[in-house]
Design a protein around this motif. Structure first.
Motif, PDB file in Angstrom:
ATOM      1  N   ILE A 133       0.813  -1.226   0.000  1.00  0.00           N
ATOM      2  CA  ILE A 133       0.000   0.000   0.000  1.00  0.00           C
ATOM      3  C   ILE A 133       0.842   1.269   0.000  1.00  0.00           C
ATOM      4  O   ILE A 133       0.306   2.365  -0.197  1.00  0.00           O
ATOM      5  CB  ILE A 133      -1.017   0.033   1.172  1.00  0.00           C
ATOM      6  N   GLU A 134       2.135   1.125   0.192  1.00  0.00           N
ATOM      7  CA  GLU A 134       3.033   2.290   0.090  1.00  0.00           C
ATOM      8  C   GLU A 134       3.015   2.868  -1.329  1.00  0.00           C
ATOM      9  O   GLU A 134       3.182   4.065  -1.530  1.00  0.00           O
ATOM     10  CB  GLU A 134       4.476   1.876   0.430  1.00  0.00           C
ATOM     11  N   HIS A 135       2.804   1.988  -2.315  1.00  0.00           N
ATOM     12  CA  HIS A 135       2.969   2.402  -3.713  1.00  0.00           C
ATOM     13  C   HIS A 135       1.731   2.189  -4.582  1.00  0.00           C
ATOM     14  O   HIS A 135       1.760   2.533  -5.756  1.00  0.00           O
ATOM     15  CB  HIS A 135       4.151   1.646  -4.341  1.00  0.00           C
ATOM     16  N   CYS A 136       0.648   1.622  -4.043  1.00  0.00           N
ATOM     17  CA  CYS A 136      -0.536   1.388  -4.884  1.00  0.00           C
ATOM     18  C   CYS A 136      -1.288   2.696  -5.116  1.00  0.00           C
ATOM     19  O   CYS A 136      -1.115   3.669  -4.388  1.00  0.00           O
ATOM     20  CB  CYS A 136      -1.441   0.318  -4.273  1.00  0.00           C
ATOM     21  N   SER A 137      -2.166   2.706  -6.132  1.00  0.00           N
ATOM     22  CA  SER A 137      -2.945   3.922  -6.407  1.00  0.00           C
ATOM     23  C   SER A 137      -4.202   3.933  -5.541  1.00  0.00           C
ATOM     24  O   SER A 137      -4.705   2.873  -5.143  1.00  0.00           O
ATOM     25  CB  SER A 137      -3.306   3.985  -7.891  1.00  0.00           C
ATOM     26  N   TYR A 138      -4.682   5.138  -5.257  1.00  0.00           N
ATOM     27  CA  TYR A 138      -5.864   5.306  -4.409  1.00  0.00           C
ATOM     28  C   TYR A 138      -6.955   6.040  -5.174  1.00  0.00           C
ATOM     29  O   TYR A 138      -6.653   6.834  -6.065  1.00  0.00           O
ATOM     30  CB  TYR A 138      -5.488   6.075  -3.127  1.00  0.00           C
ATOM     31  N   PRO A 139      -8.256   5.767  -4.826  1.00  0.00           N
ATOM     32  CA  PRO A 139      -8.710   4.813  -3.816  1.00  0.00           C
ATOM     33  C   PRO A 139      -8.326   3.370  -4.194  1.00  0.00           C
ATOM     34  O   PRO A 139      -8.128   3.080  -5.360  1.00  0.00           O
ATOM     35  CB  PRO A 139     -10.234   4.970  -3.796  1.00  0.00           C
ATOM     36  N   THR A 140      -8.263   2.528  -3.164  1.00  0.00           N
ATOM     37  CA  THR A 140      -8.047   1.102  -3.384  1.00  0.00           C
ATOM     38  C   THR A 140      -9.048   0.325  -2.528  1.00  0.00           C
ATOM     39  O   THR A 140      -9.621   0.878  -1.583  1.00  0.00           O
ATOM     40  CB  THR A 140      -6.589   0.704  -3.059  1.00  0.00           C
ATOM     41  N   VAL A 141      -9.270  -0.925  -2.883  1.00  0.00           N
ATOM     42  CA  VAL A 141     -10.288  -1.731  -2.202  1.00  0.00           C
ATOM     43  C   VAL A 141      -9.620  -2.885  -1.469  1.00  0.00           C
ATOM     44  O   VAL A 141      -8.815  -3.619  -2.060  1.00  0.00           O
ATOM     45  CB  VAL A 141     -11.321  -2.286  -3.207  1.00  0.00           C
ATOM     46  N   ILE A 142      -9.928  -3.021  -0.181  1.00  0.00           N
ATOM     47  CA  ILE A 142      -9.367  -4.119   0.616  1.00  0.00           C
ATOM     48  C   ILE A 142     -10.507  -5.047   1.034  1.00  0.00           C
ATOM     49  O   ILE A 142     -11.519  -4.601   1.578  1.00  0.00           O
ATOM     50  CB  ILE A 142      -8.594  -3.577   1.830  1.00  0.00           C
ATOM     51  N   LYS A 143     -10.319  -6.343   0.744  1.00  0.00           N
ATOM     52  CA  LYS A 143     -11.380  -7.329   0.991  1.00  0.00           C
ATOM     53  C   LYS A 143     -10.862  -8.459   1.887  1.00  0.00           C
ATOM     54  O   LYS A 143      -9.782  -9.001   1.646  1.00  0.00           O
ATOM     55  CB  LYS A 143     -11.869  -7.945  -0.331  1.00  0.00           C
ATOM     56  N   LYS A 159      -3.431   6.026   2.119  1.00  0.00           N
ATOM     57  CA  LYS A 159      -2.595   5.014   2.772  1.00  0.00           C
ATOM     58  C   LYS A 159      -2.997   4.798   4.236  1.00  0.00           C
ATOM     59  O   LYS A 159      -3.011   3.662   4.726  1.00  0.00           O
ATOM     60  CB  LYS A 159      -1.122   5.423   2.682  1.00  0.00           C
ATOM     61  N   LYS A 160      -3.334   5.874   4.929  1.00  0.00           N
ATOM     62  CA  LYS A 160      -3.725   5.768   6.345  1.00  0.00           C
ATOM     63  C   LYS A 160      -4.953   4.860   6.512  1.00  0.00           C
ATOM     64  O   LYS A 160      -4.976   3.979   7.370  1.00  0.00           O
ATOM     65  CB  LYS A 160      -4.022   7.163   6.913  1.00  0.00           C
ATOM     66  N   GLU A 161      -5.968   5.081   5.659  1.00  0.00           N
ATOM     67  CA  GLU A 161      -7.183   4.245   5.725  1.00  0.00           C
ATOM     68  C   GLU A 161      -6.870   2.799   5.363  1.00  0.00           C
ATOM     69  O   GLU A 161      -7.425   1.867   5.956  1.00  0.00           O
ATOM     70  CB  GLU A 161      -8.264   4.811   4.798  1.00  0.00           C
ATOM     71  N   ALA A 162      -6.003   2.607   4.390  1.00  0.00           N
ATOM     72  CA  ALA A 162      -5.623   1.240   3.984  1.00  0.00           C
ATOM     73  C   ALA A 162      -4.904   0.522   5.119  1.00  0.00           C
ATOM     74  O   ALA A 162      -5.161  -0.658   5.392  1.00  0.00           O
ATOM     75  CB  ALA A 162      -4.753   1.289   2.737  1.00  0.00           C
ATOM     76  N   GLU A 163      -4.016   1.248   5.796  1.00  0.00           N
ATOM     77  CA  GLU A 163      -3.280   0.675   6.928  1.00  0.00           C
ATOM     78  C   GLU A 163      -4.242   0.268   8.043  1.00  0.00           C
ATOM     79  O   GLU A 163      -4.128  -0.820   8.624  1.00  0.00           O
ATOM     80  CB  GLU A 163      -2.283   1.720   7.436  1.00  0.00           C
ATOM     81  N   GLU A 164      -5.210   1.136   8.324  1.00  0.00           N
ATOM     82  CA  GLU A 164      -6.210   0.829   9.360  1.00  0.00           C
ATOM     83  C   GLU A 164      -7.023  -0.406   8.990  1.00  0.00           C
ATOM     84  O   GLU A 164      -7.305  -1.259   9.845  1.00  0.00           O
ATOM     85  CB  GLU A 164      -7.137   2.034   9.558  1.00  0.00           C
ATOM     86  N   ALA A 165      -7.407  -0.500   7.718  1.00  0.00           N
ATOM     87  CA  ALA A 165      -8.194  -1.660   7.261  1.00  0.00           C
ATOM     88  C   ALA A 165      -7.388  -2.944   7.396  1.00  0.00           C
ATOM     89  O   ALA A 165      -7.877  -3.956   7.912  1.00  0.00           O
ATOM     90  CB  ALA A 165      -8.649  -1.457   5.819  1.00  0.00           C
ATOM     91  N   ILE A 166      -6.136  -2.909   6.943  1.00  0.00           N
ATOM     92  CA  ILE A 166      -5.276  -4.103   7.023  1.00  0.00           C
ATOM     93  C   ILE A 166      -5.087  -4.525   8.477  1.00  0.00           C
ATOM     94  O   ILE A 166      -5.194  -5.714   8.816  1.00  0.00           O
ATOM     95  CB  ILE A 166      -3.917  -3.829   6.337  1.00  0.00           C
ATOM     96  N   ASN A 167      -4.841  -3.569   9.345  1.00  0.00           N
ATOM     97  CA  ASN A 167      -4.640  -3.891  10.772  1.00  0.00           C
ATOM     98  C   ASN A 167      -5.906  -4.448  11.411  1.00  0.00           C
ATOM     99  O   ASN A 167      -5.848  -5.387  12.209  1.00  0.00           O
ATOM    100  CB  ASN A 167      -4.148  -2.659  11.533  1.00  0.00           C
ATOM    101  N   SER A 168      -7.055  -3.868  11.064  1.00  0.00           N
ATOM    102  CA  SER A 168      -8.312  -4.364  11.655  1.00  0.00           C
ATOM    103  C   SER A 168      -8.607  -5.788  11.186  1.00  0.00           C
ATOM    104  O   SER A 168      -9.109  -6.609  11.950  1.00  0.00           O
ATOM    105  CB  SER A 168      -9.481  -3.428  11.325  1.00  0.00           C
ATOM    106  N   PHE A 169      -8.280  -6.106   9.917  1.00  0.00           N
ATOM    107  CA  PHE A 169      -8.518  -7.451   9.375  1.00  0.00           C
ATOM    108  C   PHE A 169      -7.491  -8.455   9.907  1.00  0.00           C
ATOM    109  O   PHE A 169      -7.848  -9.511  10.430  1.00  0.00           O
ATOM    110  CB  PHE A 169      -8.424  -7.430   7.844  1.00  0.00           C
ATOM    111  N   MET A 170      -6.203  -8.110   9.763  1.00  0.00           N
ATOM    112  CA  MET A 170      -5.143  -9.098   9.942  1.00  0.00           C
ATOM    113  C   MET A 170      -4.515  -9.093  11.335  1.00  0.00           C
ATOM    114  O   MET A 170      -3.958 -10.105  11.765  1.00  0.00           O
ATOM    115  CB  MET A 170      -4.049  -8.890   8.890  1.00  0.00           C
TER     116      MET A 170
END
Length: 418
Positions: A133-143, A159-170
């Motif tokens: 997620i450091e280099h992907c384009s935004y918006p992005t979708v995490i499932k 990136k901040k929202e993506a990091e939060e989503a990854i942490n909440s899931f994983m």
């Protein structure tokens, strides 16, 4: 014949209501059912939920058709268990149900068979996902890979929202294991469409299209829910869109089902995104959608029980499904606080004033009172000659129903340009 319906939501109430209208059906058992199925014609609720106990019940009662509403029992292999007992059951095998049970399985299947869908990457380790997620384009979708009750998809704007989503899931594991593996997917901009379909493994017949409204607040704002309302048919599903869906998505899906020898007799639900670049497949579901079912079955003229039996007899090819002219609008009332925490046991009043059909989702009858028991409590569905008429009737009716803290969106079916 006797029919068994597995599940307890608004979808199962709608299926029970529609199947009860078939002259082929004399009795319907709903396991476990809800306060709506308890009062539906020909229906009786039974308190059985375990797969082996359901199979024993079906044998004892000589059930001629079992219909599975929710995804979890399908993913857990209820169809395989029933078939081992020579029982007729409508739904895909455990292997086929992985198309919904695992986003990774579904995306790999789409890629293998050239099905038009978003670009994606799969992650089994949190650190690798955080690097991506450091280099992907935004918006992005995490499932989340596994089943998450319709809430395992987050659109991340940065990136901040993506990091939060990854942490909440994983890391926090908010989905009890379902998010420990994830898919990060290209964001597609456009309008969503739901196309429920029926298959016998050799033929897929699409139902009338529909449009779900997933987010909690008007204007498609706020967190995703299981669905706040639906219209059918979907006004964005033009002939061009449907032709593209058939060529780029439906036909290669059927090819994959055959080549993978999936043993797929049941519902296949295509979640689509209609974009300026064309029609893409977002996801498969292996059962009827909720609340799409409530709207779509309200427009079906054909005998739904008979269609399912034809699928089980592998004769769908000769089947034609008839639909009412006009539109259906389904507006869902939810408990205050949903999709977060909410109260239960609240009395629902004034349902007798409603002119159109009410489907109960999260409510039970206790001491002759209908009390809330879930986040999505009920849906009002109306059919009109036009979408405007259907909307007007549905909203006129839902205003009459009441329970403490009841909330519903006011913009279901409002059309905006892509």
């Amino acid at each position: 014949m006797k029919v068994l319906i597995v599940g307890s939501g608004g979808r199962e109430h709608a299926i029970a209501w529609r199947v009860s209208q078939s002259p082929l059906v004399e009795k319907i058992f709903c396991a476990p059912g809800n306060g709506g199925t308890e009062k539906e014609n020909k229906c009786e609720n039974i308190k059985i939920e375990k797969i082996n106990e359901l199979a024993e019940f079906a044998k004892k009662e000589e059930i001629k058709l079992t219909i599975v509403g929710p995804e979890a029992p399908l993913v857990d292999g209820i169809v395989d268990a029933f078939k081992e007992n020579n029982l007729k059951i409508f739904g895909p095998s455990k292997k086929a149900a992985a198309l919904e049970g695992s986003k990774i399985v579904a995306k790999d299947f789409m890629k293998k068979y050239g099905i038009k869908s978003a670009e994606y990457a799969v992650f089994y380790e949190r650190e690798k996902a955080l690097t991506y997620i450091e280099h992907c384009s935004y918006p992005t979708v995490i499932k989340a890979d596994g089943l998450a009750a319709g809430k395992g998809v987050i659109i991340c704007q940065n990136k901040k929202e993506a990091e939060e989503a990854i942490n909440s899931f994983m890391l926090q594991d908010i989905f009890n294991g379902a998010g420990l593996k994830i898919v990060i997917e290209e964001f597609l901009e456009g309008v969503e469409a739901s196309i429920l379909s029926i298959t016998d493994g050799n033929t897929i017949i699409p139902f009338i299209s529909s449009k779900d409204h997933k987010q909690i607040f008007d204007g498609d704002k706020g967190p995703n829910t299981g669905g706040m309302g639906v219209i059918a048919p979907n006004p964005y599903c033009s002939e061009e869109v449907l032709n593209s869906f058939e060529k780029d998505i439906l036909e290669p899906t059927l090819k994959g089902i055959k080549e993978e020898k999936m043993d797929y007799v049941g519902t296949i639900f295509f979640g689509l995104m209609i974009t300026k670049k064309g029609v893409y497949l977002l996801e498969y579901n292996v059962r009827m959608g909720d609340p799409e079912t409530q709207a779509v079955l309200s427009l079906m003229e054909s005998d739904y029980a008979e269609i399912m039996l034809k699928a089980l007899d592998n004769t769908l090819e000769e089947c034609e499904i008839k639909w009412k002219q006009g539109s259906a609008c389904c507006v869902t009332a939810v408990s205050e606080g949903y999709p977060g925490k909410y109260k239960k046991g609240l009395k629902i009043t004034d349902m007798d004033k409603v002119e159109n059909k009410i489907f109960i989702a999260g409510a039970q009858i206790k001491e002759e009172k209908l009390l809330t028991s879930g986040g999505r409590v009920l849906s009002v569905v109306s059919v009109g000659d036009s979408l405007e008429e259907a909307r007007e009737k549905a909203y006129r009716d839902i205003e009459k129903v009441s329970f403490q803290g009841m909330y519903y969106r006011k913009d279901i079916g409002k059309i905006k340009s892509i």
